[in-house]
Every structure is written in structure tokens, then in C-alpha cells.
Design an enzyme around this catalytic site. Structure first.
Site, PDB file in Angstrom:
ATOM      1  N   CYS A  94     -86.297  95.344  10.170  1.00  0.00           N
ATOM      2  CA  CYS A  94     -87.698  94.924  10.109  1.00  0.00           C
ATOM      3  C   CYS A  94     -87.811  93.426   9.852  1.00  0.00           C
ATOM      4  CB  CYS A  94     -88.387  95.639   8.965  1.00  0.00           C
ATOM      5  SG  CYS A  94     -88.074  97.392   8.893  1.00  0.00           S
ATOM      6  N   ARG A 114     -85.069  90.916  17.530  1.00  0.00           N
ATOM      7  CA  ARG A 114     -84.304  91.830  16.682  1.00  0.00           C
ATOM      8  C   ARG A 114     -84.678  93.291  16.906  1.00  0.00           C
ATOM      9  NH1 ARG A 114     -82.780  89.425  11.753  1.00  0.00           N
ATOM     10  NH2 ARG A 114     -83.591  91.226  10.675  1.00  0.00           N
ATOM     11  N   TRP A 164     -88.877  98.563  11.909  1.00  0.00           N
ATOM     12  CA  TRP A 164     -87.824  99.338  12.567  1.00  0.00           C
ATOM     13  C   TRP A 164     -87.678 100.567  11.687  1.00  0.00           C
ATOM     14  CZ3 TRP A 164     -84.352  99.404  16.641  1.00  0.00           C
ATOM     15  CH2 TRP A 164     -83.165 100.127  16.463  1.00  0.00           C
ATOM     16  N   ASN A 221     -88.956  95.509   3.743  1.00  0.00           N
ATOM     17  CA  ASN A 221     -87.754  95.773   4.547  1.00  0.00           C
ATOM     18  C   ASN A 221     -86.746  96.502   3.666  1.00  0.00           C
ATOM     19  OD1 ASN A 221     -88.868  94.305   6.563  1.00  0.00           O
ATOM     20  ND2 ASN A 221     -87.425  92.591   6.456  1.00  0.00           N
ATOM     21  N   GLY A 222     -85.966  97.370   4.253  1.00  0.00           N
ATOM     22  CA  GLY A 222     -84.881  98.010   3.497  1.00  0.00           C
ATOM     23  C   GLY A 222     -85.170  99.462   3.204  1.00  0.00           C
ATOM     24  N   GLU A 250     -60.699 102.482  21.430  1.00  0.00           N
ATOM     25  CA  GLU A 250     -61.870 101.630  21.184  1.00  0.00           C
ATOM     26  C   GLU A 250     -61.518 100.145  21.380  1.00  0.00           C
ATOM     27  OE1 GLU A 250     -64.893 101.913  21.061  1.00  0.00           O
ATOM     28  OE2 GLU A 250     -65.683 100.207  19.963  1.00  0.00           O
ATOM     29  N   LYS A 254     -63.186  97.661  24.215  1.00  0.00           N
ATOM     30  CA  LYS A 254     -63.840  96.390  23.875  1.00  0.00           C
ATOM     31  C   LYS A 254     -63.277  95.253  24.726  1.00  0.00           C
ATOM     32  CE  LYS A 254     -66.982  97.182  21.604  1.00  0.00           C
ATOM     33  NZ  LYS A 254     -67.004  98.550  21.647  1.00  0.00           N
ATOM     34  N   GLU A 281     -64.584  95.579  28.261  1.00  0.00           N
ATOM     35  CA  GLU A 281     -66.021  95.323  28.367  1.00  0.00           C
ATOM     36  C   GLU A 281     -66.366  93.840  28.329  1.00  0.00           C
ATOM     37  OE1 GLU A 281     -67.465  97.743  24.917  1.00  0.00           O
ATOM     38  OE2 GLU A 281     -68.983  98.343  26.352  1.00  0.00           O
ATOM     39  N   HIS A 335     -43.509 109.515  28.435  1.00  0.00           N
ATOM     40  CA  HIS A 335     -43.782 110.528  29.458  1.00  0.00           C
ATOM     41  C   HIS A 335     -44.332 109.912  30.742  1.00  0.00           C
ATOM     42  CE1 HIS A 335     -42.822 113.633  26.627  1.00  0.00           C
ATOM     43  NE2 HIS A 335     -43.652 113.107  25.751  1.00  0.00           N
ATOM     44  N   LYS A 366     -77.255  97.894  27.517  1.00  0.00           N
ATOM     45  CA  LYS A 366     -77.187  98.344  26.115  1.00  0.00           C
ATOM     46  C   LYS A 366     -77.456  99.838  26.016  1.00  0.00           C
ATOM     47  CE  LYS A 366     -76.514  97.727  21.828  1.00  0.00           C
ATOM     48  NZ  LYS A 366     -75.108  97.579  21.458  1.00  0.00           N
TER      49      LYS A 366
HETATM   50  C1  AGP Z   1     -70.026 100.286  23.688  1.00  0.00           C
HETATM   51  O1  AGP Z   1     -69.500  99.020  23.444  1.00  0.00           O
HETATM   52  C2  AGP Z   1     -70.453 100.528  25.055  1.00  0.00           C
HETATM   53  N1  AGP Z   1     -71.359  99.563  25.518  1.00  0.00           N
HETATM   54  C3  AGP Z   1     -70.724 101.942  25.521  1.00  0.00           C
HETATM   55  O2  AGP Z   1     -69.483 102.557  25.673  1.00  0.00           O
HETATM   56  C4  AGP Z   1     -71.598 102.839  24.641  1.00  0.00           C
HETATM   57  O3  AGP Z   1     -70.931 103.172  23.462  1.00  0.00           O
HETATM   58  C5  AGP Z   1     -71.982 104.128  25.412  1.00  0.00           C
HETATM   59  O4  AGP Z   1     -72.702 103.778  26.559  1.00  0.00           O
HETATM   60  C6  AGP Z   1     -72.794 105.075  24.565  1.00  0.00           C
HETATM   61  O5  AGP Z   1     -73.997 104.517  24.147  1.00  0.00           O
HETATM   62  P1  AGP Z   1     -74.876 105.172  23.026  1.00  0.00           P
HETATM   63  O6  AGP Z   1     -74.138 105.109  21.746  1.00  0.00           O
HETATM   64  O7  AGP Z   1     -76.148 104.370  23.009  1.00  0.00           O
HETATM   65  O8  AGP Z   1     -75.129 106.588  23.439  1.00  0.00           O
END
Ligand code: AGP
Length: 613
Positions: free
Chosen positions: A2, A27, A78, A102-103, A486, A490, A493, A509, A608
Site C-alpha cells: 500500500c 507498485r 493492496w 500500511n502493514g 529454480e 532464473k 529467463e 545416466h 508477469k
Molecule cells: C517466474 O520467474 C516465472 N516468470 C514464471 O515461471 C512463473 O513462476 C509462472 O508463470 C507462474 O506464475 P504464477 O506464480 O503467477 O502462477
């Protein structure tokens, strides 16, 4: 998160407050509101306007019924307690007190119960409104605004930044800070307050930064800062020469780096009010299960995509190990196209930071058709997935702006750790001593993450040496395998580098055929029960010419001596190593992206929230 903006002075306050809120739009928020005292015709008249959705909606409301006044507070919300709606939007008012916040007020349920006993009723579902009631009661009792403010802030537990106006002294703003940002912007015969610097940069460059446990009484020509115990604080102002863009990122070069550094706070917020004060259990505000229901559970599905799927893989390990409950982890995009065998009394948990991912929404809908009980773990209140499941545990990461998820992943791990301990104690699979010890260990994780962040320069130096390699292996075993996945995601990506992630034991294997000097290997190997096995696997790849960049436990000379590069992380309870290895992997990817000249926060081809199948 927020946003708060406030003004006292001689100018019309509304344009200033609204432009400040506009500056905080980046934000994210779900509703907005303003309050101002109109003193134009000799009487003091308080007006509040609020609207769900964008600031433009609030502007439309204000166009129809304008507010005037030289003191004002405003807020973009938010949602954390109560869905996004006009009713839950701030400011909240009770009699002469109007407040924005906020919080999270951790003890709001007990405070609310106390007020209900005294006959109070509430108009919203928020934790904020109770503070307005508490303050008005305290003013009635103390007959002194400042004393009443002090009394109330000392009753509140949790994280809060408050801004308050009081009808009997309309030119005085009260603000308080505890674990949430709050700054005072200084002017000539006028003062500004805000949760964040960018909101005020058009009006002032001189700021006083409140510390936790401090409050301030702000008048046009006077600012008094005090500790919550009433002691006066003499605080020098600071001149801030940041550009607006730098201020939005709080001085960090990218949102991703800012969000990586926010992770200790994010985890504390995610644990707040959920780890019971004596470490004797876990509770969730929005989700409850009786011991009998938990004991009857036969299995659990964790459903998610990308980073959320990696969090689910860690969650499986914790839930099976702690709560002795069978867990299936499914990629949400695959779940609905297979014919899963489901047992009566089973749960399906959708994990999604955005709460809008089409595949995850479809998977949880499919699970509901199969009569699995649904639950969502998400960062977005009232998102499609939250509305679908009606049963939710929220992560409290605040809005994540960088496309690559970092702090939301951390918060997902935080909720999954809490959830696994919750299930373990409800199902009686662990005793009280174990529960107390693991929760104590969990509460220490944010501090340990702060220690990992100190390795940033060291990790950047490693990235500098390795920035030109075009392919990487990421290896880990046990809990470190999802972290290898993960870390590899990253790097793909945000640095567009080819990565392959494997459980280290799988290399022999097949994939070992690819090992050469051109494929550095990121080895995720904290000292846990499978560490010895992992080392042998690393030996196999090293013997074939692989370069090892190892992320291990500080003091581990065995792995360090075998590695070309070494990142030593603080010692931690072995089940919680993912919280720390995640941060080192995030920093490595971040620097590789910057050094390769990539657009860190907006990588090509990615969005996103992925709302198409
Ligand atoms: C994460 O860095 C990615 N951009 C992507 O894998 C993401 O985690 C995935 O699309 C799932 O998104 P969500 O958590 O909004 O469901």
C-alpha cells in the site's frame, strides 16, 4: 504494498496527495481513497472519498463531488485483510478520527473483540478500522490527542505505518512507523508525509526518515518526532538527490535486485501472526482445519507453473517428511490432461503469485470437479484463483514488479513451510518439542537471508568470470534439486543462457555425455543428509573437465577444495537450506543478466502473469 501520502500546509492538499499517490502507482494497488478537512467557511468539515480499482476511478468520484482542504491523507491499498472494495479501501473513519494504514496489525482479532465488548461495530473487514476506534476511545479517555496516539501505538503488534487526522486539530498529522516505511518531507510552512520517497520528490528533497518504534506529530511549521515511549528524538533531515526512477527502485539498479533484498522483510511479513508467539503452533487467518480433518487427509496435490512448481517440489518434501502425508506435485499445465487417481479426503493446493495463471486456474477447477478440497496459496487477494477456491492462504510479499519471481517464490516457500508444520501438528505426526524447535528455526531464517545478501559482491565477481559461457548445468540432490531447477530457470529467463538442471545422481545416466570445459556446473550442495552422495556426483563431472561453481555451507572445506568457485552460506537447519540457496542463485542470475546487457526486469517474450493456456 500500500501507499500513503499526506499533507499539511497552506496549499490545497488534494492535488498534492493525489499526485503523490499517482507516483506510487507502479507498485500496484486495488483501491484508493483520500480524506481532507475543509475549513473554508470557518467550520471544520471532513470529507472522505474512496473507490475500488485505479486512481482514475477515485478521480471520477472527486470530479462529481470535489473536496477542498489544506490538510489531507490519501492511500492506495493492496488488500491483505478483506477483499478489495470501496468499503475496505482507506481512509477509515470513526467519529473524529480518520486513518490510513500500511502493514498488518497482528493482534487485530483480540483488539477487535475487546472493542466489540464495548459495543463497537465496524463498517469494513479491515484491521485498520479498529485502530480508528481504539484511537477515538483513547482520546475520549485521555482528553489529549498526543497521549492517546502514544497509548494506541503501544497496543498494536505487527507491522504498521499509520497516518491519522483528527477533526479537533485539523492542521496536525500523526504518523507512526513499525516495520513499514514512513518518511516526512520537509517544506516551508508546509509538510508532507509518505510511505515512499517517490511520492514526494516533486515537492521536496529534504526528508526525515522515521525509525521503527517512532511516531511524529506534523504541523505546517513544526515536526516533533518521538519514540513510542514518548521520548523526544532529535533527527537530522537528509537531502535526497535521487531521480524519480532511482527512487522508485529505492536506489537499486533494478526492481529485481530491490526485490531480492526485500526477502528478509517478506518472510517476516509472511510469518507474522502465523507463528504463534510461544512457537507452539501455526495459525492462518483465512484457513482452518480441525485435528480430525487433518488426520483424515489421505493425500494432497500441489499444482503450479514455473517458479511456483519449484516451490511445490520443496513443499512436497516438507509435507511428506513432517506431516507424513502423501503429496503429488503436478505442473498445472499437465494436470488437467491426465487422469489422476484421487482419494477421498484429499486436498488440492494451487500455488500462484499472480493468482491469475490460466493453467493453474484450470488445474484447480479440474481438481474441484474431481471433488478434491481446494486451497490457494497466492500473493493477490481476490485474484481469480483465490475467488475460485474460496479457501486461501496469502503470501505477504507485496507487489512484485520484476517479471522474474524472487520474493514471491520466497514467500511461497515461507507459507509452505508453515503449512507443513501446521499439518504435522494437527495430524499429530510430530511432538510439541519438535514443533517449537522447528518454528524457532524458521523464525531465524530472515536473519540468515540477510547474511547471504552480504555475499552480493562476491557473487558478482564470480559472475564476471563466467559471463561469457553460453550453457550451464545446475545440479542438486534432495531439497537442492528443486533449487537447481529454480536457479536454472532464473538464468534462462533473465540472461537468455541455456541451462540444464538435473538431480546430481542422474548425470551418469546420460547427461554426463555433455560435460566439457564449456559447460560450467552450478552445484547446489548445502551440508544435508544427501550431501556425501552429491559430492561423489560432482567428482564424476569434475573428472570429465567440468568447472564447478559450488553453493555450499560455510566452513565446508571438502567441497570448497574441489570447486573452482565457492559460495559459502550460513549454517541453517538442513530442511531450510532452500531459503538460502535460492538467494545465492537469484543473485548469480541477476549479475549474469546485467553483465550480458539484458533487460533484467522485463525479459523478452515473458509476462508477469500468464493468462493464456
Ligand atoms: C517466474 O520467474 C516465472 N516468470 C514464471 O515461471 C512463473 O513462476 C509462472 O508463470 C507462474 O506464475 P504464477 O506464480 O503467477 O502462477
Amino acid at each position: 504494498m500500500c501507499g500513503i501520502v499526506g499533507y499539511v500546509g497552506e496549499r490545497q492538499a488534494l492535488p498534492i496527495v493525489l499526485s503523490g499517490l499517482k507516483r506510487l502507482e507502479y507498485r500496484g494497488y486495488d483501491s484508493a481513497g483520500v480524506a481532507a478537512f475543509d475549513q473554508s467557511n470557518g467550520t471544520v468539515h471532513l470529507k472522505i472519498k474512496r473507490a475500488e480499482g485505479r486512481l482514475d476511478n477515485l478521480l471520477k468520484v472527486l470530479k462529481e463531488d470535489p473536496i477542498k482542504g489544506t490538510s489531507s491523507i490519501g492511500h492506495t491499498r493492496w488488500a491483505t485483510h478483506g477483499r478489495p472494495s470501496e468499503k475496505n479501501a482507506h481512509p477509515h473513519r470513526y467519529k473524529d478520527v480518520v486513518i490510513v494504514h500500511n502493514g498488518i496489525i497482528e493482534n487485530y482479532i483480540s483488539l477487535r473483540e475487546e472493542l466489540v465488548k464495548h459495543g463497537h461495530t465496524f463498517l469494513s473487514e479491515t484491521d485498520t478500522e479498529i485502530v480508528a476506534h481504539l484511537l477515538q476511545r483513547a482520546i475520549d479517555q485521555e482528553k489529549d490527542f498526543e497521549k492517546a496516539c502514544q497509548k494506541v501505538v503501544n497496543k498494536l503488534k505487527g507491522a504498521f505505518a499509520l497516518a491519522v487526522l483528527w477533526a479537533k486539530a485539523p492542521n496536525k498529522l500523526f504518523v507512526a512507523k513499525q516495520h513499514c516505511p514512513m518518511v516526512l518531507g520537509l517544506g516551508k510552512d508546509e509538510q508532507f508525509i509518505a510511505s515512499d520517497i517517490p511520492a514526494l520528490l516533486d515537492y521536496t528533497k529534504d526528508f526525515i526518515f522515521l525509525e521503527d518504534g517512532e511516531m511524529a506529530f506534523v504541523e505546517p511549521t513544526k515536526v516533533v518526532v518521538k519514540k513510542f515511549d514518548g521520548e523526544i528524538v532529535r533527527r537530522k533531515s537528509h537531502r535526497v538527490d535521487w531521480s524519480l526512477a532511482a527512487a522508485e527502485k529505492e536506489g537499486f539498479d533494478h526492481f529485481m535486485l530491490k526485490e531480492i533484498y526485500e526477502q528478509p522483510r517478506v518472510l517476516r511479513d509472511t510469518f507474522r501472526g502465523r507463528i504463534q508467539s510461544k512457537f507452539d503452533g501455526v495459525q492462518f487467518e483465512t484457513f482452518k482445519m480441525s485435528d480430525a480433518e487433518a488426520k483424515k487427509l489421505k493425500s494432497l496435490f500441489l499444482l503450479g507453473c514455473g517458479t511456483a512448481w519449484h516451490a511445490s517440489l520443496v513443499g512436497k518434501y516438507w509435507i511428506e517428511s513432517f506431516a507424513k502425508l502423501h503429496v503429488d506435485v503436478d505442473l498445472a499445465s499437465e494436470f488437467r490432461y491426465r487422469d489422476p487417481v484421487v482419494f477421498k479426503n484429499s486436498l488440492a493446493v494451487a500455488i500462484s503469485q499472480s493468482g491469475e495463471t490460466a493453467d493453474t486456474l484450470a488445474a484447480i477447477s479440474e481438481a474441484m470437479k474431481l471433488k478434491l478440497k481446494p486451497l490457494a496459496i497466492t500473493n493477490a487477494v481476490e485474484s481469480s484463483i483465490a475467488r475460485k477456491t474460496k479457501s486461501v492462504i496469502y503470501t505477504h510479499a507485496g507487489p512484485e514488479i520484476s517479471v522474474a519471481s524472487t520474493k514471491c517464490f520466497m514467500a511461497q516457500l515461507g507459507v509452505l513451510a508453515l503449512f507443513s508444520v501446521y499439518l504435522a501438528s494437527k495430524r499429530g505426526t510430530q511432538n510439541k518439542k519438535w514443533v517449537s524447535k522447528i518454528l524457532t528455526d524458521l523464525a531465524e531464517v530472515p536473519e540468515k537471508i540477510s547474511e547471504v545478501l552480504k555475499l552480493n559482491d562476491h557473487i558478482r565477481n564470480i559472475a564476471k568470470k563466467y559471463k561469457d559461457y553460453r550453457q550451464y548445468f545446475y545440479l542438486g540432490r534432495g531439497l537442492s534439486f528443486p533449487m537447481a531447477l529454480e536457479g536454472a530457470l532464473k538464468l534462462k529467463e533473465i540472461a537468455y543462457i541455456n541451462t540444464q538442471a538435473y538431480p546430481a545422481g542422474e548425470m551418469k545416466h546420460g547427461p554426463i555425455a555433455l560435460i566439457s570445459e564449456d559447460w560450467p556446473i552450478v552445484c547446489v550442495a548445502p551440508q544435508d543428509k544427501i550431501y556425501g552422495k552429491a559430492i561423489s556426483n560432482f567428482e564424476e563431472v569434475k573428472a570429465r573437465g567440468g568447472k564447478l561453481i559450488s553453493i555450499g555451507t560455510e566452513g565446508d572445506t571438502e567441497l570448497r577444495n574441489r570447486s573452482d568457485e565457492w559460495i559459502g552460506l550460513p549454517k541453517i537447519r538442513e530442511e531450510f537450506s532452500p531459503f538460502l540457496t535460492a538467494v545465492a542463485l537469484q543473485l548469480f542470475s541477476y549479475h549474469m543478466s546485467v553483465l550480458n546487457g539484458c533487460d533484467v526486469d522485463k525479459p523478452k517474450n515473458l509476462a508477469k502473469s500468464v493468462t493464456v493456456e
